[in-house]
Design a protein around this motif. Structure first.
Motif, PDB file in Angstrom:
ATOM      1  N   PHE A  98     -36.588  83.411 -54.054  1.00  0.00           N
ATOM      2  CA  PHE A  98     -35.141  84.405 -54.165  1.00  0.00           C
ATOM      3  C   PHE A  98     -34.410  83.701 -53.402  1.00  0.00           C
ATOM      4  O   PHE A  98     -34.514  83.655 -52.385  1.00  0.00           O
ATOM      5  CB  PHE A  98     -35.465  85.667 -53.332  1.00  0.00           C
ATOM      6  N   TRP A  99     -33.110  83.526 -53.347  1.00  0.00           N
ATOM      7  CA  TRP A  99     -31.885  83.143 -52.872  1.00  0.00           C
ATOM      8  C   TRP A  99     -30.623  84.071 -52.793  1.00  0.00           C
ATOM      9  O   TRP A  99     -30.610  85.111 -53.153  1.00  0.00           O
ATOM     10  CB  TRP A  99     -30.772  82.451 -54.055  1.00  0.00           C
ATOM     11  N   ARG A 100     -29.775  83.372 -51.253  1.00  0.00           N
ATOM     12  CA  ARG A 100     -29.377  84.301 -51.502  1.00  0.00           C
ATOM     13  C   ARG A 100     -27.788  83.627 -51.300  1.00  0.00           C
ATOM     14  O   ARG A 100     -27.220  82.426 -51.045  1.00  0.00           O
ATOM     15  CB  ARG A 100     -28.783  84.914 -49.548  1.00  0.00           C
ATOM     16  N   ARG A 101     -26.566  84.193 -51.442  1.00  0.00           N
ATOM     17  CA  ARG A 101     -24.728  83.755 -51.242  1.00  0.00           C
ATOM     18  C   ARG A 101     -24.586  83.064 -49.971  1.00  0.00           C
ATOM     19  O   ARG A 101     -24.832  84.116 -48.544  1.00  0.00           O
ATOM     20  CB  ARG A 101     -23.995  84.426 -52.123  1.00  0.00           C
ATOM     21  N   VAL A 102     -24.128  81.824 -50.113  1.00  0.00           N
ATOM     22  CA  VAL A 102     -23.632  81.006 -48.740  1.00  0.00           C
ATOM     23  C   VAL A 102     -22.067  80.273 -48.779  1.00  0.00           C
ATOM     24  O   VAL A 102     -22.257  79.470 -50.291  1.00  0.00           O
ATOM     25  CB  VAL A 102     -24.996  79.928 -47.951  1.00  0.00           C
ATOM     26  N   GLU A 103     -21.479  80.094 -48.898  1.00  0.00           N
ATOM     27  CA  GLU A 103     -20.356  79.101 -48.671  1.00  0.00           C
ATOM     28  C   GLU A 103     -20.958  77.953 -47.461  1.00  0.00           C
ATOM     29  O   GLU A 103     -20.557  78.069 -46.710  1.00  0.00           O
ATOM     30  CB  GLU A 103     -18.848  79.998 -48.303  1.00  0.00           C
ATOM     31  N   GLY A 104     -21.390  77.131 -48.206  1.00  0.00           N
ATOM     32  CA  GLY A 104     -21.574  75.606 -47.452  1.00  0.00           C
ATOM     33  C   GLY A 104     -20.874  74.464 -47.110  1.00  0.00           C
ATOM     34  O   GLY A 104     -20.446  74.488 -48.461  1.00  0.00           O
ATOM     35  N   SER A 105     -20.962  74.062 -45.752  1.00  0.00           N
ATOM     36  CA  SER A 105     -19.649  73.531 -46.014  1.00  0.00           C
ATOM     37  C   SER A 105     -20.599  71.951 -47.655  1.00  0.00           C
ATOM     38  O   SER A 105     -18.729  71.107 -47.147  1.00  0.00           O
ATOM     39  CB  SER A 105     -20.026  72.443 -44.361  1.00  0.00           C
ATOM     40  N   ASP A 106     -21.141  71.600 -47.548  1.00  0.00           N
ATOM     41  CA  ASP A 106     -21.444  71.033 -48.768  1.00  0.00           C
ATOM     42  C   ASP A 106     -21.368  70.884 -49.988  1.00  0.00           C
ATOM     43  O   ASP A 106     -21.579  70.467 -50.824  1.00  0.00           O
ATOM     44  CB  ASP A 106     -23.050  70.548 -48.254  1.00  0.00           C
ATOM     45  N   GLY A 107     -20.314  72.541 -49.927  1.00  0.00           N
ATOM     46  CA  GLY A 107     -20.177  72.871 -51.435  1.00  0.00           C
ATOM     47  C   GLY A 107     -21.596  73.886 -51.933  1.00  0.00           C
ATOM     48  O   GLY A 107     -21.060  74.790 -52.851  1.00  0.00           O
ATOM     49  N   ARG A 108     -22.574  74.118 -50.972  1.00  0.00           N
ATOM     50  CA  ARG A 108     -23.479  74.822 -52.510  1.00  0.00           C
ATOM     51  C   ARG A 108     -22.777  76.115 -51.741  1.00  0.00           C
ATOM     52  O   ARG A 108     -22.268  76.220 -50.567  1.00  0.00           O
ATOM     53  CB  ARG A 108     -25.061  74.300 -51.968  1.00  0.00           C
ATOM     54  N   MET A 109     -24.091  76.846 -52.658  1.00  0.00           N
ATOM     55  CA  MET A 109     -23.799  78.253 -53.083  1.00  0.00           C
ATOM     56  C   MET A 109     -24.518  79.785 -52.111  1.00  0.00           C
ATOM     57  O   MET A 109     -24.888  80.647 -52.708  1.00  0.00           O
ATOM     58  CB  MET A 109     -22.661  78.781 -53.830  1.00  0.00           C
ATOM     59  N   LEU A 110     -25.758  78.646 -52.822  1.00  0.00           N
ATOM     60  CA  LEU A 110     -26.988  79.541 -52.062  1.00  0.00           C
ATOM     61  C   LEU A 110     -27.811  78.826 -50.872  1.00  0.00           C
ATOM     62  O   LEU A 110     -27.756  77.541 -50.845  1.00  0.00           O
ATOM     63  CB  LEU A 110     -27.974  79.087 -53.478  1.00  0.00           C
ATOM     64  N   GLU A 111     -28.437  79.893 -50.184  1.00  0.00           N
ATOM     65  CA  GLU A 111     -29.812  79.063 -49.983  1.00  0.00           C
ATOM     66  C   GLU A 111     -31.152  80.198 -50.068  1.00  0.00           C
ATOM     67  O   GLU A 111     -30.898  81.417 -49.885  1.00  0.00           O
ATOM     68  CB  GLU A 111     -29.347  79.436 -47.898  1.00  0.00           C
ATOM     69  N   ALA A 112     -32.394  79.302 -49.636  1.00  0.00           N
ATOM     70  CA  ALA A 112     -33.283  80.295 -49.658  1.00  0.00           C
ATOM     71  C   ALA A 112     -34.125  80.899 -48.922  1.00  0.00           C
ATOM     72  O   ALA A 112     -33.148  81.195 -47.856  1.00  0.00           O
ATOM     73  CB  ALA A 112     -34.280  79.258 -49.959  1.00  0.00           C
TER      74      ALA A 112
END
Length: 185
Positions: free
Chosen positions: A94-108
């Motif tokens: 399961f993933w949740r939305r994030v705004e990572g500085s590396d451009g990724r939009m999800l984290e486990a």
């Protein structure tokens, strides 16, 4: 013995009586009380596939057969779902939305392993990826509270974890790739 037409009728009646996942979950729990009967009723899996048992704007019922070691990238449904495993195993991250500085939009955000006989509901906003971690087919019934194939869903690139429109052609290709891998093995 499990009867697919009866299962569809029971799911239709359940969703007509209660458009949330709760009534459909009860239908799935009854079916998965004897997963061997479901397996006999649907037949032993011989190939990875998406078998549409029923599709309408309010309800989609799929018999999904995951290929050995098959993985589907993170995606959402934008509707509730109820999963029942009648053979094998399905691991969900399961993933949740994030705004990572590396451009990724999800984290486990968590995981759940489902085995034969297990039933799990998924909320309408859940984002998950699916893996069949075993070296044989996994059979699962998936019931969705809407048209699974309607536009408007998303998937996430598995490497960059960036959002993109859902690609049903790529989903079908993933099942065909799993079948081709079986032939090569």
């Amino acid at each position: 013995m499990f009867d697919r037409e009866r299962f569809v009728e029971e799911c239709q009646a359940a969703v007509a009586a209660d458009p949330t996942h709760k009534a459909a979950r009860e239908v799935m729990l009854r079916a998965m009380a004897d997963p061997a009967q479901v397996l006999r009723g649907l037949g032993a899996p011989t190939r990875a596939m998406v078998d549409v048992l029923y599709r309408s704007p309010e309800l989609t019922i799929l018999n999904l057969v995951w290929g050995a070691k098959m993985t589907i990238q993170p995606h959402n449904h934008r509707m509730w779902a109820v999963i029942g495993i009648y053979s094998g195993r399905e691991d969900n991250i399961f993933w949740r939305r994030v705004e990572g500085s590396d451009g990724r939009m999800l984290e486990a955000a968590g995981a759940e392993a489902l085995s034969t006989g297990d039933v799990a509901p998924l909320g309408r906003d859940v984002i998950h990826s699916v893996t069949n971690p075993i070296p044989r087919f996994t059979g699962a019934l998936h019931v969705y509270g809407g048209d699974f194939f309607a536009p408007g869903r998303s998937q996430w690139d598995p490497g960059r974890l960036t959002e993109e429109p859902y690609d049903s052609v790529a989903l079908k290709q993933a099942f065909e790739d799993a079948n081709a891998a079986l032939v090569r093995a």
